[in-house]
Design a protein around this motif. Structure first.
Motif, PDB file in Angstrom:
ATOM      1  N   HIS A  83       0.846  -1.196   0.000  1.00 41.54           N
ATOM      2  CA  HIS A  83       0.000   0.000   0.000  1.00 41.54           C
ATOM      3  C   HIS A  83       0.885   1.250   0.000  1.00 41.54           C
ATOM      4  O   HIS A  83       1.837   1.343   0.772  1.00 41.54           O
ATOM      5  N   THR A 128      -5.941   3.064  -0.662  1.00 44.35           N
ATOM      6  CA  THR A 128      -6.136   1.614  -0.739  1.00 44.35           C
ATOM      7  C   THR A 128      -6.115   0.987   0.648  1.00 44.35           C
ATOM      8  O   THR A 128      -6.421  -0.192   0.805  1.00 44.35           O
ATOM      9  N   ASP A 147     -10.836  -4.576  -1.597  1.00 42.45           N
ATOM     10  CA  ASP A 147     -10.775  -3.226  -2.154  1.00 42.45           C
ATOM     11  C   ASP A 147     -10.034  -2.243  -1.259  1.00 42.45           C
ATOM     12  O   ASP A 147      -9.420  -1.288  -1.743  1.00 42.45           O
ATOM     13  N   VAL A 148     -10.107  -2.451   0.049  1.00 49.12           N
ATOM     14  CA  VAL A 148      -9.439  -1.544   0.980  1.00 49.12           C
ATOM     15  C   VAL A 148      -9.035  -2.323   2.236  1.00 49.12           C
ATOM     16  O   VAL A 148      -9.793  -3.155   2.739  1.00 49.12           O
ATOM     17  N   ALA A 152      -2.114  -4.822  -1.621  1.00 52.75           N
ATOM     18  CA  ALA A 152      -2.756  -3.809  -2.449  1.00 52.75           C
ATOM     19  C   ALA A 152      -3.009  -4.360  -3.849  1.00 52.75           C
ATOM     20  O   ALA A 152      -2.234  -5.165  -4.382  1.00 52.75           O
ATOM     21  N   LYS A 153      -4.121  -3.934  -4.441  1.00 53.39           N
ATOM     22  CA  LYS A 153      -4.525  -4.454  -5.767  1.00 53.39           C
ATOM     23  C   LYS A 153      -3.430  -4.322  -6.803  1.00 53.39           C
ATOM     24  O   LYS A 153      -3.161  -5.246  -7.584  1.00 53.39           O
TER      25      LYS A 153
END
Length: 340
Positions: free
Chosen positions: A179, A242, A269-270, A335-336
């Motif tokens: 992140h 994020t 998502d978070v 994180a994505k």
């Protein structure tokens, strides 16, 4: 119905194998008793369930074998865990505890005076406006230990945690997960704990070579509704974070609520991290990743410190700082943008 006879001072002395004078010395916390004998007498007191007339002893100017505890309220698990620790520790040494709340600033001095008149010493969890209470305690002139002083500049014996390191632990976890845009819900201004946690957040970003973005920091109150409002704000930004680090668990719960209401999945998502590890943190869904304050142990340490003071034993330190611990549960993930 046969009435059960209450245990007497003589009963305690007989069971412990000592004189009634020795029992009295232990009850009144006089220092002229060996620790071995004191432990034997305290064990006898517990076995017999011996209780003294505290009011009469207080009027006579003697020891009451009771400690007063003043807290802002009894509605939070944060306070409840600390109270549980103090109560268990005091009971283990044959002492009792009177608890009073001071949610009304105008009554703080009155409450201190009330507890001081019936007890041998005080344990305090400071309210959000501590100056009046500390002044009342100083004027009372009784032995006192402050719990969770939240960074206030006090000279009284105290027990607290390392808030700065705890914040660094939370941020290190999120940064390790990849992140880079991390929101922060801050505690109330004026608290040293709030300042220390914010400092930890900022310095963790600097160490990682990331800029500090003030738009990602939202002021909170340590209460859940402020966390909800902060989450709504952060997740509505053109570039939302994020991950969010909240300065306590209650605000983290609010952030979680806001994320769910806005259709965000946690942690897909978070990611969300709290601070405290109150019992509810492991019971919400998903269970909250957080920084554990050893709340129960804070209560135990404060009670031990006060008992030592009442016995005339000089403790090795009058300021105890306990360590924090990262507790990873289910609200954090990679994180994505860094997921393979």
């Amino acid at each position: 119905m046969k009435r059960v006879r209450k245990a007497t001072l003589k009963d305690v002395a007989h069971l412990a194998g000592v004189s009634t004078v020795t029992v009295s010395n232990v009850i009144n916390q006089r220092p002229n008793v060996s620790e071995k004998t004191r432990a034997r007498v305290e064990q006898a007191i517990r076995e017999l369930g011996y209780t003294a007339n505290l009011a009469a002893r207080s009027l006579a100017g003697g020891r009451t074998q009771t400690v007063g505890m003043l807290v802002p309220d009894l509605t939070t698990q944060f306070v409840g865990e600390i109270v549980r620790g103090t109560s268990d520790e005091l009971r283990a040494v044959g002492m009792e505890m009177l608890i009073s709340t001071a949610s009304d600033i105008a009554r703080e001095q009155q409450q201190v005076a009330f507890l001081q008149s019936l007890t041998d010493g005080l344990l305090l969890i400071l309210p959000q406006t501590p100056d009046r209470m500390l002044l009342a305690v100083e004027q009372a002139g009784v032995p006192v230990v402050v719990i969770d002083h939240r960074g206030q500049q006090i000279l009284l014996p105290s027990v607290d945690v390392d808030n700065y390191t705890g914040a660094r632990q939370a941020m290190a976890h999120l940064l390790e997960l990849g992140h880079r845009r991390i929101g922060y819900v801050a505690g109330p201004k004026g608290f040293g704990a709030s300042a220390a946690r914010l400092k930890g957040y900022k310095e963790a970003l600097a160490t990682a070579g990331l800029p500090f973005d003030k738009s990602l920091v939202v002021q909170g109150t340590f209460q859940q509704p402020s966390g909800f409002a902060a989450g709504q704000h952060l997740f509505s930004l053109p570039q939302p974070p994020t991950a969010v680090f909240a300065a306590n668990d209650l605000m983290a719960f609010g952030v979680m609520e806001a994320a769910k209401q806005m259709g965000l999945r946690i942690p897909e998502d978070v990611s969300i991290v709290g601070f405290d590890d109150i019992p509810q943190a492991s019971q919400v869904y998903p269970p909250l990743t957080t920084i554990r304050q050893p709340l129960y142990q804070m209560g135990v340490a404060a009670a031990r410190l006060l008992v030592a003071m009442l016995r005339g034993v000089r403790p090795p330190t009058s300021r105890i700082t306990l360590s924090t611990e990262l507790v990873v549960r289910s609200t954090t993930a990679r994180a994505k943008e860094v997921m393979a």
